[in-house]
Design a protein around this motif. Structure first.
Motif, PDB file in Angstrom:
ATOM      1  N   GLN A 146       0.823  -1.207   0.000  1.00  0.00           N
ATOM      2  CA  GLN A 146       0.000   0.000   0.000  1.00  0.00           C
ATOM      3  C   GLN A 146       0.856   1.256   0.000  1.00  0.00           C
ATOM      4  O   GLN A 146       0.505   2.263  -0.617  1.00  0.00           O
ATOM      5  CB  GLN A 146      -0.950  -0.002   1.210  1.00  0.00           C
ATOM      6  CG  GLN A 146      -2.107  -0.981   1.074  1.00  0.00           C
ATOM      7  CD  GLN A 146      -2.953  -1.047   2.328  1.00  0.00           C
ATOM      8  OE1 GLN A 146      -2.540  -0.592   3.405  1.00  0.00           O
ATOM      9  NE2 GLN A 146      -4.141  -1.609   2.204  1.00  0.00           N
ATOM     10  N   ARG A 173      -2.703  -1.833  -4.227  1.00  0.00           N
ATOM     11  CA  ARG A 173      -3.770  -2.253  -3.325  1.00  0.00           C
ATOM     12  C   ARG A 173      -4.461  -3.525  -3.816  1.00  0.00           C
ATOM     13  O   ARG A 173      -5.650  -3.740  -3.581  1.00  0.00           O
ATOM     14  CB  ARG A 173      -4.803  -1.130  -3.163  1.00  0.00           C
ATOM     15  CG  ARG A 173      -4.250   0.104  -2.471  1.00  0.00           C
ATOM     16  CD  ARG A 173      -5.309   1.190  -2.324  1.00  0.00           C
ATOM     17  NE  ARG A 173      -4.793   2.313  -1.552  1.00  0.00           N
ATOM     18  CZ  ARG A 173      -4.863   2.407  -0.231  1.00  0.00           C
ATOM     19  NH1 ARG A 173      -5.426   1.437   0.466  1.00  0.00           N
ATOM     20  NH2 ARG A 173      -4.386   3.458   0.399  1.00  0.00           N
ATOM     21  N   ARG A 193     -12.024  -0.511   3.882  1.00  0.00           N
ATOM     22  CA  ARG A 193     -11.002   0.397   3.365  1.00  0.00           C
ATOM     23  C   ARG A 193     -10.372   1.251   4.462  1.00  0.00           C
ATOM     24  O   ARG A 193      -9.552   2.117   4.184  1.00  0.00           O
ATOM     25  CB  ARG A 193     -11.626   1.319   2.307  1.00  0.00           C
ATOM     26  CG  ARG A 193     -12.095   0.587   1.052  1.00  0.00           C
ATOM     27  CD  ARG A 193     -10.906   0.004   0.310  1.00  0.00           C
ATOM     28  NE  ARG A 193     -11.309  -0.646  -0.946  1.00  0.00           N
ATOM     29  CZ  ARG A 193     -10.456  -1.252  -1.754  1.00  0.00           C
ATOM     30  NH1 ARG A 193      -9.168  -1.300  -1.458  1.00  0.00           N
ATOM     31  NH2 ARG A 193     -10.885  -1.832  -2.865  1.00  0.00           N
ATOM     32  N   ARG A 201     -13.516  -6.709   0.602  1.00  0.00           N
ATOM     33  CA  ARG A 201     -13.216  -5.552  -0.242  1.00  0.00           C
ATOM     34  C   ARG A 201     -13.815  -4.260   0.291  1.00  0.00           C
ATOM     35  O   ARG A 201     -13.381  -3.177  -0.098  1.00  0.00           O
ATOM     36  CB  ARG A 201     -13.752  -5.804  -1.652  1.00  0.00           C
ATOM     37  CG  ARG A 201     -15.262  -5.770  -1.763  1.00  0.00           C
ATOM     38  CD  ARG A 201     -15.764  -6.148  -3.137  1.00  0.00           C
ATOM     39  NE  ARG A 201     -15.572  -7.571  -3.395  1.00  0.00           N
ATOM     40  CZ  ARG A 201     -16.003  -8.170  -4.509  1.00  0.00           C
ATOM     41  NH1 ARG A 201     -16.587  -7.460  -5.455  1.00  0.00           N
ATOM     42  NH2 ARG A 201     -15.815  -9.473  -4.662  1.00  0.00           N
ATOM     43  N   TYR A 202     -14.828  -4.367   1.154  1.00  0.00           N
ATOM     44  CA  TYR A 202     -15.505  -3.171   1.655  1.00  0.00           C
ATOM     45  C   TYR A 202     -14.775  -2.524   2.834  1.00  0.00           C
ATOM     46  O   TYR A 202     -15.153  -1.452   3.280  1.00  0.00           O
ATOM     47  CB  TYR A 202     -16.948  -3.502   2.052  1.00  0.00           C
ATOM     48  CG  TYR A 202     -17.783  -3.971   0.889  1.00  0.00           C
ATOM     49  CD1 TYR A 202     -18.094  -3.112  -0.158  1.00  0.00           C
ATOM     50  CD2 TYR A 202     -18.240  -5.281   0.819  1.00  0.00           C
ATOM     51  CE1 TYR A 202     -18.851  -3.546  -1.241  1.00  0.00           C
ATOM     52  CE2 TYR A 202     -18.992  -5.730  -0.260  1.00  0.00           C
ATOM     53  CZ  TYR A 202     -19.293  -4.858  -1.281  1.00  0.00           C
ATOM     54  OH  TYR A 202     -20.037  -5.282  -2.356  1.00  0.00           O
ATOM     55  N   GLN A 251      -5.997  -8.119  -0.672  1.00  0.00           N
ATOM     56  CA  GLN A 251      -6.972  -7.884   0.392  1.00  0.00           C
ATOM     57  C   GLN A 251      -6.806  -8.969   1.454  1.00  0.00           C
ATOM     58  O   GLN A 251      -6.723 -10.161   1.122  1.00  0.00           O
ATOM     59  CB  GLN A 251      -8.394  -7.912  -0.156  1.00  0.00           C
ATOM     60  CG  GLN A 251      -8.688  -6.853  -1.205  1.00  0.00           C
ATOM     61  CD  GLN A 251     -10.046  -7.061  -1.846  1.00  0.00           C
ATOM     62  OE1 GLN A 251     -10.857  -7.847  -1.377  1.00  0.00           O
ATOM     63  NE2 GLN A 251     -10.294  -6.353  -2.932  1.00  0.00           N
TER      64      GLN A 251
END
Length: 395
Positions: free
Chosen positions: A125, A130, A267, A264-265, A133
């Motif tokens: 990152q 990115r 962040r 994935r949600y 995950q």
């Protein structure tokens, strides 16, 4: 480079968790076959958790200083060696002692694996990549456990009763091979002498980290009853080996679906905290329903809630701590979560030995209470994060 690292970490995660698919539902059954009582089984499962409270911070410190992957390889090797020894040891005291060492070593591996994965994710990152995950890496572990749980019925048919330990010994070889290979490639994930941050990168975030650790530990501890006595209770209720295996497999399958599609949600910290809260709510509802001693069909349906009670809680808490951890404290941050979870799980497991003897399925109501307290702490963490964000914006 990024994709190669992802597949290595995913493969490592799958290998490390392979023995769990058989250990979780059937190690208590093996202990019972060796002649241990319900209380002795609870003590055997709980003692390593207490020991891990003392050892995990030390193991994590060594991992941060000397190399996370190398430390992981030592833990895997210790677990495998203990499984082999358990197949030949006479007497309950020796079985208890070596089981404690095996479970302690095995229980130390997930935190080290998480720290290794999160360190690599943060490294990518920082250079603008990115593509990795955490949730997708953790899916490797879930799918590995799922496959083994689906196979656990046939495996136990081939290795019944006291022979179960030989199947675990064979499975224990896989984590050793995988961890040694990753250790040779990733020795560089270790202490950075130029960094000066504390446990959290921002010192003001430490109270939030502590609150998250407490909330997650209580919600995860609420699984003590089903982990220690679920298989035994279902067998006593007349569930067959295939039904029991399917019940455990459904839980892991639902966990995998959440990790694949929901990771994935996440962040940042706010989204991770929302997952932690969702996990606490799901756990409370799950254990209230289980306290009613449902039949096989309802149990299979309730196992879907494992996606919330375990996976959402785990994904949320590990992600929050991964974001907050200082660069030289990746393993230690996950180690403190592991130690706190071990302590709460140990106390809950010991309590379950007595509660199950007295109330049977009614013991799940106590687990619902634990989950409810954890949910309250998750709410407090969300409010604290909100105030912290306002404070940062006002500066």
């Amino acid at each position: 480079m990024e994709q190669a690292t992802y597949w290595r970490l995913c493969g490592l995660s799958a290998a490390l968790f392979l023995p769990y698919g058989l250990h979780l539902p059937y190690f208590p059954v093996w202990l019972a076959a060796r002649g241990l009582t319900d209380f002795q089984i609870a003590a055997t499962l709980a003692t390593p958790l207490i020991l891990r409270v003392l050892l995990m911070p030390v193991i994590a410190y060594v991992a941060d200083r000397r190399g996370i992957a190398v430390t992981l390889a030592w833990c895997a090797s210790t677990m495998a060696a203990c499984y082999v020894c358990l197949g030949f040891l006479p007497g309950i005291p020796l079985v208890f002692a070596v089981s404690v060492v095996a479970i302690t070593a095995q229980g130390s591996m997930p935190a080290l694996s998480d720290a290794l994965a999160l360190a690599e994710i943060r490294r990518f990152q920082k250079i603008g990549l990115r593509g990795i995950q955490y949730g997708r890496i953790r899916v490797g572990a879930s799918l590995s456990v799922l496959v083994m749980m689906l196979l656990s019925g046939p495996i136990v048919a081939v290795f019944p009763g006291r022979k179960i330990i030989f199947a675990l010994a064979l499975l224990g070889i896989v984590p050793v091979i995988a961890s040694v290979r990753i250790a040779r490639r990733m020795r560089k994930v270790r202490f950075h002498h130029g960094a000066r941050s504390g446990l959290t990168e921002d010192p003001r975030a430490l109270p939030l980290a502590i609150l998250v650790i407490a909330a997650a530990s209580l919600v995860q501890a609420s699984h003590a009853e089903i982990y220690a006595f679920g298989t035994l209770q279902w067998a006593a209720a007349g569930f067959g080996h295939q039904t029991i295996s399917l019940a455990w497999a459904i839980g892991v399958m639902s966990e995998s679906v959440l990790l694949i599609f929901c990771g994935r949600y996440i962040r940042g910290v706010p989204q991770a905290l929302a997952f932690l809260l969702l996990g606490g709510v799901g756990a409370s509802l799950r254990w209230i329903a289980m306290s009613l001693a449902p039949d096989a069909k309802i149990v299979l349906g309730l196992q879907v809630l494992h996606a919330l009670s375990f996976a959402a809680t785990y994904l949320g808490s590990v992600s929050v701590l991964g974001w907050l951890a200082g660069p030289n404290h990746r393993a230690r941050m996950q180690g403190w979560l592991s130690a706190a979870s071990a302590l709460s799980m140990a106390l809950a497991t010991i309590a379950c030995g007595r509660l199950t003897h007295m109330f049977g399925a009614g013991a799940y109501l106590a687990m619902a209470g634990l989950a409810a307290v954890g949910t309250g702490l998750a709410c407090a963490a969300i409010f604290m994060q909100g105030f912290r964000k306002l404070e940062m914006n006002s500066v």
